[in-house]
Design a protein around this motif. Structure first.
Motif, short mmCIF file in Angstrom:
data_model
loop_
_atom_site.label_atom_id
_atom_site.label_comp_id
_atom_site.label_asym_id
_atom_site.label_seq_id
_atom_site.Cartn_x
_atom_site.Cartn_y
_atom_site.Cartn_z
N ARG A 95 0.54 -1.93 4.97
CA ARG A 95 0.35 -2.18 3.53
C ARG A 95 -1.07 -2.69 3.30
O ARG A 95 -1.35 -3.86 3.46
CB ARG A 95 1.38 -3.17 3.02
CG ARG A 95 2.79 -2.64 3.18
CD ARG A 95 3.76 -3.41 2.38
NE ARG A 95 3.63 -3.01 0.98
CZ ARG A 95 4.19 -3.67 -0.01
NH1 ARG A 95 4.89 -4.75 0.21
NH2 ARG A 95 4.04 -3.25 -1.26
N ASP A 97 -2.70 -2.61 0.31
CA ASP A 97 -2.91 -3.17 -1.02
C ASP A 97 -1.57 -3.56 -1.65
O ASP A 97 -1.23 -3.10 -2.74
CB ASP A 97 -3.66 -2.15 -1.88
CG ASP A 97 -4.48 -2.79 -2.97
OD1 ASP A 97 -4.58 -4.04 -2.99
OD2 ASP A 97 -5.03 -2.04 -3.81
N ARG A 100 -0.06 -4.37 -5.63
CA ARG A 100 -0.99 -3.78 -6.59
C ARG A 100 -0.38 -2.44 -6.96
O ARG A 100 0.26 -1.79 -6.14
CB ARG A 100 -2.39 -3.60 -6.01
CG ARG A 100 -3.00 -4.87 -5.40
CD ARG A 100 -3.18 -6.00 -6.36
NE ARG A 100 -4.01 -5.58 -7.48
CZ ARG A 100 -4.05 -6.21 -8.64
NH1 ARG A 100 -3.31 -7.28 -8.84
NH2 ARG A 100 -4.82 -5.79 -9.61
N GLY A 103 -1.32 0.62 -4.70
CA GLY A 103 -0.87 0.37 -3.33
C GLY A 103 0.64 0.47 -3.20
O GLY A 103 1.16 1.09 -2.26
#
Length: 128
Positions: A95, A97, A100, A103
């Motif tokens: 992961r 991001d 967000r 993401g």
């Protein structure tokens, strides 16, 4: 404001299928803002629900020592829960991001792919 982008979002998604993680939660906000997701041909794919059908989490049992219920880790299980982060860790998805919008969308798509592969693996050989 959210309601200002709803017409553009509506045009963008058209009657395409929608994929999300815990999709009902997000759709409540979008529908309240005016998004229409009711075309009869629309399909919804929720990785939270799919995980619940394809992966086992610990069953909760009564613990006399604590006087309450808790997860029984002595039983066979795949994941602790069906949170996006947990599923990403289970499928070894890095992961970059987390939490967000973009993401989480990318991570959800990756989890969906792994869940589809798992579903295909579990049904392979049954339609001879």
């Amino acid at each position: 404001m959210l309601y200002q982008i709803i017409p553009s979002l509506q045009e963008f998604i058209g009657d395409m299928p929608l994929l999300g993680h815990n999709l009902e939660f997000d759709l409540k906000f979008l529908c309240r803002a005016g998004l229409d997701v009711t075309p009869e041909t629309r399909r919804f794919y929720d990785t939270y629900e799919l995980a619940g059908h394809l992966l086992k989490k610990p069953k909760w049992t009564y613990d006399r020592d604590s006087g309450g219920y808790g997860p029984n880790y002595n039983q066979n299980y795949d994941v602790m829960d069906y949170k996006l982060g947990t599923l990403c860790a289970h499928f070894w998805i890095d992961r970059m991001d987390a939490h967000r919008a973009l993401g989480d969308c990318v991570d959800t798509a990756k989890v969906f792919r792994y869940l589809l592969e798992k579903k295909i693996d579990t049904t392979a050989g049954f339609d001879s």
